[in-house]
Structure formats: structure tokens, C-alpha cells
Design a protein around this motif. Structure first.
Motif, mmCIF file in Angstrom:
data_model
loop_
_atom_site.group_PDB
_atom_site.id
_atom_site.type_symbol
_atom_site.label_atom_id
_atom_site.label_comp_id
_atom_site.label_asym_id
_atom_site.label_seq_id
_atom_site.Cartn_x
_atom_site.Cartn_y
_atom_site.Cartn_z
ATOM 1 N N SER A 65 -10.025 -7.660 1.362
ATOM 2 C CA SER A 65 -10.680 -6.357 1.400
ATOM 3 C C SER A 65 -11.115 -5.907 -0.002
ATOM 4 C CB SER A 65 -9.766 -5.313 2.038
ATOM 5 O OG SER A 65 -8.614 -5.151 1.274
ATOM 6 N N LEU A 66 -10.769 -6.677 -1.025
ATOM 7 C CA LEU A 66 -11.181 -6.320 -2.385
ATOM 8 C C LEU A 66 -12.616 -6.743 -2.638
ATOM 9 C CD1 LEU A 66 -8.102 -7.450 -4.470
ATOM 10 C CD2 LEU A 66 -8.945 -5.138 -4.282
ATOM 11 N N PRO A 67 -13.425 -5.838 -3.211
ATOM 12 C CA PRO A 67 -14.770 -6.277 -3.611
ATOM 13 C C PRO A 67 -14.643 -7.256 -4.773
ATOM 14 C CG PRO A 67 -14.386 -3.995 -4.279
ATOM 15 C CD PRO A 67 -13.176 -4.435 -3.522
ATOM 16 N N ARG A 118 -22.901 -9.710 -12.322
ATOM 17 C CA ARG A 118 -22.180 -10.779 -11.620
ATOM 18 C C ARG A 118 -22.110 -12.039 -12.450
ATOM 19 N NH1 ARG A 118 -24.769 -9.381 -6.603
ATOM 20 N NH2 ARG A 118 -23.460 -7.828 -5.604
ATOM 21 N N GLU A 145 0.844 -1.193 0.000
ATOM 22 C CA GLU A 145 0.000 0.000 0.000
ATOM 23 C C GLU A 145 0.878 1.241 0.000
ATOM 24 O OE1 GLU A 145 -3.946 -0.710 2.004
ATOM 25 O OE2 GLU A 145 -2.511 -1.406 3.469
ATOM 26 N N SER A 146 0.240 2.407 -0.055
ATOM 27 C CA SER A 146 1.046 3.625 0.003
ATOM 28 C C SER A 146 1.817 3.629 1.310
ATOM 29 C CB SER A 146 0.195 4.885 -0.092
ATOM 30 O OG SER A 146 -1.155 4.601 -0.078
ATOM 31 N N ASP A 206 -6.843 3.518 -18.088
ATOM 32 C CA ASP A 206 -8.087 2.752 -18.009
ATOM 33 C C ASP A 206 -7.824 1.259 -18.092
ATOM 34 O OD1 ASP A 206 -10.065 4.699 -17.824
ATOM 35 O OD2 ASP A 206 -9.725 5.256 -19.897
ATOM 36 N N VAL A 207 -8.748 0.469 -17.549
ATOM 37 C CA VAL A 207 -8.521 -0.980 -17.526
ATOM 38 C C VAL A 207 -8.205 -1.567 -18.893
ATOM 39 C CG1 VAL A 207 -9.523 -1.882 -15.426
ATOM 40 C CG2 VAL A 207 -11.025 -1.220 -17.288
ATOM 41 N N SER A 208 -8.959 -1.146 -19.912
ATOM 42 C CA SER A 208 -8.748 -1.760 -21.219
ATOM 43 C C SER A 208 -7.375 -1.391 -21.791
ATOM 44 C CB SER A 208 -9.853 -1.342 -22.173
ATOM 45 O OG SER A 208 -10.006 0.044 -22.137
ATOM 46 N N GLU A 210 -1.460 -11.754 -11.934
ATOM 47 C CA GLU A 210 -1.661 -12.194 -13.302
ATOM 48 C C GLU A 210 -0.420 -12.017 -14.147
ATOM 49 O OE1 GLU A 210 -4.818 -10.560 -15.973
ATOM 50 O OE2 GLU A 210 -5.725 -10.413 -13.989
ATOM 51 N N PRO A 264 -15.772 -4.099 -10.111
ATOM 52 C CA PRO A 264 -16.063 -4.787 -8.848
ATOM 53 C C PRO A 264 -16.600 -3.840 -7.767
ATOM 54 C CG PRO A 264 -14.008 -5.597 -9.744
ATOM 55 C CD PRO A 264 -14.431 -4.459 -10.613
ATOM 56 N N LEU A 316 -17.411 -5.362 3.308
ATOM 57 C CA LEU A 316 -16.104 -5.879 2.942
ATOM 58 C C LEU A 316 -15.315 -6.112 4.218
ATOM 59 C CD1 LEU A 316 -15.449 -3.336 0.105
ATOM 60 C CD2 LEU A 316 -15.844 -5.775 -0.197
ATOM 61 N N LEU A 367 -16.802 -9.523 -7.807
ATOM 62 C CA LEU A 367 -18.081 -9.681 -8.500
ATOM 63 C C LEU A 367 -18.695 -11.049 -8.220
ATOM 64 C CD1 LEU A 367 -17.408 -8.048 -11.958
ATOM 65 C CD2 LEU A 367 -18.969 -7.267 -10.197
ATOM 66 N N GLU A 388 -14.742 4.203 -19.237
ATOM 67 C CA GLU A 388 -13.349 4.612 -19.197
ATOM 68 C C GLU A 388 -13.251 6.123 -19.018
ATOM 69 O OE1 GLU A 388 -11.133 3.047 -22.455
ATOM 70 O OE2 GLU A 388 -12.410 1.298 -22.534
ATOM 71 N N PRO A 425 -20.656 -11.667 -3.759
ATOM 72 C CA PRO A 425 -21.274 -10.473 -3.184
ATOM 73 C C PRO A 425 -21.416 -10.607 -1.670
ATOM 74 C CG PRO A 425 -22.899 -11.818 -4.322
ATOM 75 C CD PRO A 425 -21.579 -12.443 -4.592
ATOM 76 N N ARG A 426 -21.208 -9.523 -0.978
ATOM 77 C CA ARG A 426 -21.465 -9.500 0.467
ATOM 78 C C ARG A 426 -21.767 -8.065 0.864
ATOM 79 N NH1 ARG A 426 -15.218 -10.974 1.957
ATOM 80 N NH2 ARG A 426 -14.466 -10.089 0.036
ATOM 81 N N ARG A 443 -4.368 -3.335 -19.939
ATOM 82 C CA ARG A 443 -4.015 -4.670 -20.455
ATOM 83 C C ARG A 443 -3.103 -4.554 -21.664
ATOM 84 N NH1 ARG A 443 -5.774 -8.457 -16.774
ATOM 85 N NH2 ARG A 443 -6.953 -7.007 -15.507
ATOM 86 N N ALA A 503 -11.985 -0.429 1.399
ATOM 87 C CA ALA A 503 -12.963 -1.313 2.039
ATOM 88 C C ALA A 503 -13.663 -0.579 3.180
ATOM 89 C CB ALA A 503 -12.274 -2.571 2.551
ATOM 90 N N ASP A 556 -5.967 3.385 -0.841
ATOM 91 C CA ASP A 556 -5.494 2.006 -0.815
ATOM 92 C C ASP A 556 -6.665 1.043 -0.655
ATOM 93 O OD1 ASP A 556 -2.720 2.066 -1.062
ATOM 94 O OD2 ASP A 556 -2.518 2.853 0.959
ATOM 95 N N VAL A 557 -6.460 -0.213 -1.082
ATOM 96 C CA VAL A 557 -7.591 -1.149 -1.051
ATOM 97 C C VAL A 557 -8.138 -1.374 0.355
ATOM 98 C CG1 VAL A 557 -7.201 -2.398 -3.189
ATOM 99 C CG2 VAL A 557 -6.017 -3.128 -1.126
ATOM 100 N N ASN A 615 -17.643 0.352 3.174
ATOM 101 C CA ASN A 615 -18.503 -0.126 4.264
ATOM 102 C C ASN A 615 -19.256 1.029 4.910
ATOM 103 O OD1 ASN A 615 -17.760 -2.743 3.874
ATOM 104 N ND2 ASN A 615 -16.270 -2.805 5.538
ATOM 105 N N ALA A 668 -12.010 -7.215 -19.176
ATOM 106 C CA ALA A 668 -10.779 -6.531 -18.781
ATOM 107 C C ALA A 668 -10.724 -6.350 -17.270
ATOM 108 C CB ALA A 668 -10.687 -5.175 -19.483
ATOM 109 N N HIS A 680 -20.225 -4.138 -6.085
ATOM 110 C CA HIS A 680 -20.406 -4.274 -4.646
ATOM 111 C C HIS A 680 -21.408 -3.265 -4.098
ATOM 112 C CE1 HIS A 680 -19.437 -4.852 -0.459
ATOM 113 N NE2 HIS A 680 -19.166 -3.570 -0.329
ATOM 114 N N LEU A 691 -5.380 -7.994 2.674
ATOM 115 C CA LEU A 691 -5.480 -7.184 1.456
ATOM 116 C C LEU A 691 -6.373 -7.867 0.435
ATOM 117 C CD1 LEU A 691 -1.979 -5.757 0.487
ATOM 118 C CD2 LEU A 691 -3.939 -4.581 1.439
#
Lengths: 280, 250
Positions: free
Chosen positions: A254-256, B231, A40-41, A184-186, A218, B204, A265, A258, B42, A261-262, A189, B179, B174-175, B183, B246, B208, A251
Motif C-alpha cells: 500500500s506504500l507509494p 523517479r 498501524e495505530s 523531517d526526513v533529513s 533499514e 513518494p 495503490l 517512486l 521540510e 508508478p501506478r 536519519r 492508500a 496509517d499507510v 486512490n 533521504a 505518486h 502494508l
């Protein structure tokens, strides 16, 4: 084969409240592989990357038992010798192309400068290499991009230009500090794919610094997880989801997700013991 | 079910003539009262611009924006609007005045809303966002990113709004801190019966937090889908499918 060996690296900053240690005894070796550093930072991951290239400015202090590249300790080199290492042996791609490219210099001139600095050759040759390199990072119209100024290209293209510029002197090691966080995500990659291909084709070592656990698992072969300036866990990237250290687990949880679901977090409960030296 | 927010045929643009950029084109969706609705896409897809048009920060727009059945015109918003709609911005480092204490930030907001009993309300707001009274007299630089975002949320809640517009509220964090903030937002929505319109590039996170979402591309809404479909990876449009792929790295 080991390209780089880091032993007991420490980065310290004197403050009014005493010395702050941003990196506290980090050791690892890098071969022809993709090594991820996640945290993390404030975990010291970027400082580790910068310290290898001796880019920590005074009053910051870098100490280590050794940062060995081809048997030479980088800490013993003069500043002039170090300048030869930067770019030619080890290159670094930073997070945001907006701040790493010179805004008042054409893209082409910047890439050619990187080449000419490390190679004795003509401008025409440098230009030819720059075009080749831009093609290698999948830029469709390299002639136009060479003439463009940084503000005229998109973020994804800017980052590919940075990669081209860093790879043109043909370094053995590339340090990429959050190279895709501003994208951006796309596009992310795409840029990662390009970096991956180049690193593989050239047999380079890659240090990939990121806060994104999924991306690192990944994209890399091996992962170091850093917390409070120390490496708390090292694992194979594809086994990251089986990591055992409570910090890594925290760590990941704590990630959401898909697929799971809950309502709430999981919140990371920090244990002061993680930061202690010797403990893990 | 009543509609908290209705948007129809919304166009938003910047600049004139040759320099005109159409940031949002013919966007339309409805958010029911108490619902949490997400906008994904995006950078440059126009998702934040929709929020800015609703709040009057983007001045040039046409189409229909209705907040709780009341039609909105132009770029000026009256006090009643700000009592109904509040916004939380992306960067908690930039959205707080560096030389105002948390107390000043919240008191000023309360007095703008013409609310009395400032002292007790500031304490209650800080409690609501999980900070507590000990943070009351701190300056932003004495707070972490997550704590600053909590202050920004407290400020948005000060006027007791019904609708919160959340513009990437956790992407600078940070993740583990993300969270905590997510919450907090979940709990606040349940406690105060809030309606959320949330913008994020992170699928995601939207999955959520939201019940339904709209996928945006080049200023247009490509698809509106329920979170269950998201989902299951059931996107109708190619673009949403690519975005989904992606995001989960499939």
C-alpha cells in the motif's frame, strides 16, 4: 545473551462494552540487538512498550507470564523498585519532544536531574556528564543548549536532548516509541544515526517502535509485525520485503513507490482471521 | 492549455520589525488546468504557507496570485473564490467540528455556497467519497481518521470547486488508510476534472499523485521538476538530491 524476556503479555482495558484487550499474548526476547515493532495505530505496539515499563495507568491491566529482566520478573517488583528500573535499566524515548520535555525547566537541569536521580554525585559532575552527553548526540553548542528552555530548540534538537537524557543513566535497554515521527526526513536519519551509534557503542538492546516499515527494515536487526494486539510475523529486518504474512504484504504494497508508478495503490483487505488468536 | 493557478514573486511574512519572519520568498510557479502539482520540503520551508496565502489564511503577502486568470488581492476572498478553490487540511481530527454531525457539516457548507437540493447533494457527496448514506448522521468521534478525512474531502467538494489545495492530506493516517485516501483523490480528480496543488513532506506520495513538483527550502523554491525526473532521481540541485536520497534511503 538475552536482556529482556517478555512472555504472553496482555494489556486490558475495562470499558462499558466489556474488556478491551489492546495487547493479546505478545512474547519475544531481546538481546543486544535492535528489535523493531511495526504496526498501524491501534495494533498495540506502543502499549507493549509501555507495559514493559509498567507505565499503563489504572484502570488498564497488565498481565504476563513474565517480563524478565536479569532474571527478575518486573511484574513482581514494588513501585519503588520499579522506579529504579526505569531510567537506570530501561529507558524510553517518546514520540514528540514537545510533550516529553518539561517546558518550564532549562534543558540542562532536566538532563542533570536524570543523572543525579540515579547516581550519587556532585552537581558539577552531573553538569560535566550532561555536556558530554549532549556532545555525544551531536549538539554543537552544548553550553548554550544547557541554558535553553525546550521551546528555544528545534524538534530535531529536542529529540536529541531526549535521547541524551534517556541515555545518561546508562541503561541496558532503550525503548524508542516513534522517536523520529515528528521530525523531517533529513533530520530523521541524523537522529537515527546517533541513536544507532550510541546503542552499538554501549552494547545496549533497543526496542524501536514505529509505523514506518521502510525505516524499520533499514534500521533494525529483527522486526515484529503487530496486528490487533498480536504479533503476526517475526522476520529479519533485511528480509522484511520477503515477508509472507498477508497483512505485512498488504502494508508493503500500500506504500507509494517512486520506482514503481501506478495509477491506484493497493488497498489492504483486512481478514478477520489475522486478529484471531492462534491463527497467523 | 489554460492556467488554473499562477504565482509570481510571492513573499509571505509573519510579524513586524524585529520579529518579522519571511516564510516564503519570491516563490513562483504555474499550475495548468487539470494538472496535479506538488510542493515538497521540510517543516518550516514555507510550503503550507503558500496554500494559506492563496486562501487568505496568511494575511501578509505581496506578489501575484492569479486563480483562473483572476488576480487576487489582500486577505479577503469573495464567494466566487471559494466556489473555485477549496482546501483539505492535514489533521482530520482537528478540522471537523466535534459537535456537528456529518450532515450538519455538509448542509452548512452547501447553504454557504447557496446551493439548493441539499438533501440529495449530501447523499451524493457521501457517495462520491465512498462513505455512503449510513454515515450521514454520525459525529466525528464516531468516525475513524480515514473516514473523517473523507468527510473533509466531501466538504471541500460541496461547492463543486475546480481547484483543491491539499495540505498533507494523509500524513496523519496509517499507510493502508493513506492508500485508500490517495486512490480516492486520484479518482475524484479524473471524475471531476480537478486541479490539485498538494503539499507533502513525503516524496513518494508526491511522486505518486503529482505530474510536476517544486522543491522548497527556507521559503524559496529551489527547483521545479517533472515527476519522471523525480523517479529517475534526476534532481539538478544538491538540496533536492539530498532530500531524494533521504526519502528513498539510498
Amino acid at each position: 545473551m538475552t536482556l529482556l524476556e517478555v512472555e504472553n503479555l496482555r494489556v486490558k482495558f475495562p470499558t462499558r462494552q466489556g474488556v478491551f484487550e489492546a495487547v493479546r499474548g505478545v512474547s519475544f526476547s531481546l538481546g543486544k540487538e535492535r528489535l523493531g515493532i511495526v504496526g498501524e495505530s491501534g495494533s498495540g505496539k506502543s502499549m507493549t512498550g509501555r507495559a514493559i515499563l509498567r507505565l499503563i495507568r489504572p484502570p488498564g491491566i497488565v498481565e504476563a507470564d513474565g517480563i524478565r529482566l536479569e532474571g527478575r520478573n518486573l511484574l513482581d517488583l514494588s513501585e519503588t523498585a520499579m522506579r529504579k528500573v526505569r531510567g537506570q535499566k530501561i529507558s524510553m524515548v517518546m514520540q514528540d519532544p514537545k510533550f516529553s520535555l518539561n517546558p518550564v525547566m532549562r534543558v540542562g537541569d532536566q538532563i542533570m536531574e536524570a543523572y543525579l536521580l540515579h547516581n550519587r554525585s556532585s552537581k558539577a559532575e552531573a553538569r560535566r556528564r550532561a555536556i558530554e552527553m549532549l556532545e555525544a548526540v551531536s549538539i554543537r553548542d552544548p553550553e548554550r543548549v544547557l541554558r535553553a528552555y525546550p521551546h528555544e530548540v528545534s524538534g530535531g534538537m529536542g529529540q536529541r536532548i531526549m535521547i541524551a537524557m534517556m541515555l545518561i543513566p546508562d541503561p541496558q535497554i532503550l525503548i524508542a516509541d516513534e522517536p523520529t515521527s515528528a521530525l523531517d526526513v533529513s533530520v530523521q536519519r541524523q537522529v537515527l544515526g546517533i541513536m544507532d551509534r550510541l546503542v552499538k557503542d554501549r552494547g545496549m538492546g533497543l526496542i524501536f517502535i514505529s509505523h514506518d516499515l521502510n525505516l524499520v527494515s533499514e534500521f533494525c536487526d529483527r522486526v515484529l509485525i503487530m496486528y490487533a494486539g498480536r504479533v503476526v510475523e517475526t522476520c529479519a529486518a533485511d528480509k522484511l520485503h520477503e515477508a509472507t504474512h498477508p497483512y505485512t504484504r498488504g502494508l508493503l504494497n500500500s506504500l507509494p513507490r517512486l520506482d514503481e508508478p501506478r495509477r491506484h495503490l493497493e488497498v489492504l483487505q483486512r481478514d478477520p482471521a489475522w486478529a484471531e488468536e492462534g491463527g497467523a | 492549455m489554460s492556467v488554473a493557478l499562477r504565482i509570481e514573486g510571492l513573499d509571505v511574512w509573519f510579524g513586524d520589525g524585529r520579529d518579522r519572519v519571511d516564510a516564503v520568498k519570491e516563490a513562483g510557479f504555474e499550475v495548468a488546468t487539470g494538472e496535479s502539482f506538488g510542493l515538497v520540503g521540510e517543516s518550516g520551508s514555507g510550503k503550507s504557507t503558500i496554500l494559506r496565502a492563496i486562501t487568505g489564511l496568511a494575511r501578509d503577502w505581496s506578489g501575484l496570485i492569479e486563480v483562473e486568470g483572476k488576480r487576487i488581492e489582500g486577505a479577503r476572498r469573495d464567494r466566487a473564490f471559494f466556489k473555485t478553490v477549496q482546501m483539505v487540511f492535514q489533521d482530520p481530527y482537528a478540522s471537523l467540528h466535534p459537535r456537528h454531525t456529518v450532515d450538519q457539516v455538509l448542509s452548512e457548507t452547501l447553504s454557504l455556497h447557496k446551493l439548493g437540493d441539499v438533501d440529495a447533494r449530501v447523499v451524493r457527496l457521501l457517495d462520491d467519497v465512498g462513505l455512503g448514506a449510513k454515515f450521514r448522521f454520525r459525529y466525528p468521534h464516531q468516525l475513524s481518521g480515514g473516514q473523517r478525512q473523507r468527510v473533509a474531502i466531501a466538504r471541500a467538494l460541496a461547492g463543486e470547486p475546480d481547484i483543491l489545495l491539499l495540505d498533507e492530506p494523509t500524513s496523519a493516517l496509517d499507510v493502508s488508510v493513506q492508500a485508500e485516501i490517495l486512490n480516492l483523490l486520484t479518482d475524484l480528480r479524473a471524475e471531476h476534472g480537478l486541479t490539485y496543488l498538494m503539499v507533502s513532506h513525503d516524496l513518494p506520495v508526491i511522486g505518486h499523485m503529482c505530474d510536476r513538483l517544486a522543491v522548497m527550502k527556507d521559503g524559496r523554491i529551489v527547483e521545479v521538476m517533472g515527476v519522471e525526473a523525480l523517479r529517475r532521481g534526476e534532481a539538478r540541485e544538491d538540496y533536492s538530491r539530498d532530500l531524494l536520497a533521504a526519502s528513498v534511503g539510498a
